[in-house]
Design an enzyme around this catalytic site. Structure first.
Site, PDB file in Angstrom:
ATOM      1  N   HIS A 160      -5.255  -5.312   5.410  1.00  0.00           N
ATOM      2  CA  HIS A 160      -4.819  -5.231   7.039  1.00  0.00           C
ATOM      3  C   HIS A 160      -3.299  -5.197   7.155  1.00  0.00           C
ATOM      4  O   HIS A 160      -2.383  -5.576   6.206  1.00  0.00           O
ATOM      5  CB  HIS A 160      -5.250  -6.681   7.393  1.00  0.00           C
ATOM      6  CG  HIS A 160      -4.765  -7.636   6.854  1.00  0.00           C
ATOM      7  ND1 HIS A 160      -3.403  -8.281   7.358  1.00  0.00           N
ATOM      8  CD2 HIS A 160      -5.246  -8.687   6.183  1.00  0.00           C
ATOM      9  CE1 HIS A 160      -3.163  -9.484   6.757  1.00  0.00           C
ATOM     10  NE2 HIS A 160      -4.476  -9.698   5.889  1.00  0.00           N
ATOM     11  N   GLU A 172     -11.375 -13.172   3.489  1.00  0.00           N
ATOM     12  CA  GLU A 172     -10.429 -13.797   2.648  1.00  0.00           C
ATOM     13  C   GLU A 172     -10.909 -15.212   2.428  1.00  0.00           C
ATOM     14  O   GLU A 172     -11.710 -15.530   2.909  1.00  0.00           O
ATOM     15  CB  GLU A 172      -9.280 -13.843   3.795  1.00  0.00           C
ATOM     16  CG  GLU A 172      -7.900 -14.452   2.867  1.00  0.00           C
ATOM     17  CD  GLU A 172      -7.581 -13.754   1.405  1.00  0.00           C
ATOM     18  OE1 GLU A 172      -8.528 -13.824   0.656  1.00  0.00           O
ATOM     19  OE2 GLU A 172      -6.625 -12.903   1.326  1.00  0.00           O
TER      20      GLU A 172
END
Length: 447
Positions: free
Chosen positions: A251, A327
């Protein structure tokens, strides 16, 4: 007592070293084995005080070579270690730049003639005996004692592992299955495999990855996985077909990224910053120009969904959420810098740096837990998108984990990869179970 071998025979030396803190309390372990029977001929371990992992690994090598020389100075010795640094430096393929390593390497080289010693990298899972010895030595040092062979259980534990052993790691498992099939007359490696290996090596070099420590070293180690099967190399046989290719996009930046704060799935779920939105748009333009993406999946976290949405808008594709790509949950460390974690939770941080099974303070996820989650997500995506190119928008740890598993690298390799915001990596998964790293940390589209 260990048996004394006949003169001129062959030995295997397995060695390892560790540091709980790097640098921190350190120790090494080494074992000399009979390659024909697997019998343990000698063991050595010692707590060496405060040192780095690399120093401890070299100390383990020196102890193992000395033990082999004591048994038979004319023996041929094959050293097997999970330290790519030591293996590549002692093999002469990597330069020794660190001043602390040079005298240790020189000392190791003097123990036996170079013509009698060869080096092989092995995955950490195949170096458990030496690893246990090193940990026994560190545990003894913590108690203010010296390691004692009479109290060691490393050999017994290794024997138990051997009785239940299986091939581990994506690359090793696929290669072993292929060789076993060829040995039994079945279909084996595809005709495209040779060019695939060459192309991937070039990609890794361009990305700054030491190939001798990754693809080439893993291939060498795989050659011993199946004891009786011949080493067939990259032979010609039935085509494996197109792989499932994961293009892994980290990202874009958030407000936490520039200061490298822990930002996982247990924190504030930040949005992209202005810089991050620009990075997402540049990545989207690059993918639109290439025209190879067939599907998009994303972590459920906001920064990934926003990055994926920018690409999807350019490509006219939908974004599918894959929970397994989120994550790591960093627990109480969320939002803190590494230095702040070191100050507030030094013991927990040392444990986390030293073991993939250690979790961050406050109920976070260990890397071992994340690896199981990511591997399950990988398998689901391979099954859902066979022979297709899929963009997976995710985070640092999932990307590093996918690369690590593809290379069959040990968990500590997670600390030795750099992934920039909005960088691109890629892994291809073939029908025989092999995985091939194509790209790592490409940021050319951001320039």
């Amino acid at each position: 007592m260990p048996s004394v071998p006949a003169a001129g025979r062959q030995f295997v030396v397995e060695a390892d070293g560790g540091s709980r803190g790097n640098p921190g309390p350190a120790g090494y372990g080494a074992v000399v084995l009979d390659p024909a029977t697997g019998e343990t001929l000698a063991e050595a371990a010692e707590f060496i005080g405060v040192a780095t992992n690399n120093v401890a690994e070299y100390k383990g090598l020196i102890a193992g070579l000395r033990a082999a020389r004591e048994l038979d100075p004319s023996a041929s010795v094959r050293v097997r270690m999970d330290s790519k640094l030591v293996v590549e430096q002692m093999s002469g393929r990597w330069k020794i730049k660190h001043p602390d390593m040079r005298p240790l390497a020189a000392e190791a080289a003097r123990i036996l003639p170079s013509s009698q010693v060869s080096y092989e990298w092995i995955p950490r899972e195949r170096n458990k005996h030496a690893d246990r010895l090193a940990n026994e030595a560190m545990d003894a040092g913590k108690r203010g004692e010296r390691w004692s062979p009479s109290r060691s259980t490393a050999d017994l534990s290794s024997a138990a592992d051997a009785s239940a052993a299986r091939v581990v790691g994506d690359a090793a498992a696929g290669a072993a299955r292929a060789r076993a099939a060829l040995a039994g007359g079945g279909a084996g490696m595809g005709s495209g495999s040779g060019s695939r290996a060459g192309a991937d090596t070039g990609a890794l070099v361009s990305a700054g990855v030491p190939v001798a420590a990754g693809v080439a070293a893993s291939t060498s180690a795989q050659g011993t996985e199946v004891g009786s099967a011949p080493s067939v190399g990259w032979g010609t046989s039935a085509d494996l077909g197109a792989p499932a290719t994961f293009v892994l996009l980290r990202h874009g930046e958030t407000a936490l990224t520039p200061s490298k704060r822990f930002s996982g799935s247990g924190g504030s779920d930040p949005e992209l910053s202005a810089v991050g939105r620009g990075q997402a748009e540049r990545a989207a333009a690059a993918f639109a120009e290439r025209g190879t993406i067939e599907a998009i999946v994303s972590s459920p976290l906001r920064r990934c969904r926003e990055t994926a949405a920018a690409v999807a808008a350019r490509l006219g594709l939908d974004v599918h959420i894959e929970e397994g790509l989120r994550e790591t949950d960093f627990g109480a460390w969320e939002g803190l810098t590494f230095g702040e974690v070191r100050e507030r939770y030094p013991d927990d941080l040392d444990a986390w740096l030293g073991s993939a099974k250690a979790a961050p303070t406050g109920g976070g996820e260990s890397f071992a837990t994340v690896a199981r989650r990511v591997a399950a997500a990988r398998d689901r995506l391979i099954a859902a998108y066979p022979r297709r190119t899929v963009l997976a928008v995710t985070h640092v740890t999932p990307i590093k984990t996918l690369v690590r598993l593809a290379l069959g690298a040990p968990p500590e390799s997670l600390f030795r990869m750099e992934l920039s915001a909005a960088s691109i990596s890629a892994v291809a998964y073939y029908a025989d179970g092999n995985a091939s790293v194509r790209v790592l940390n490409d940021t050319g589209h951001l320039r």
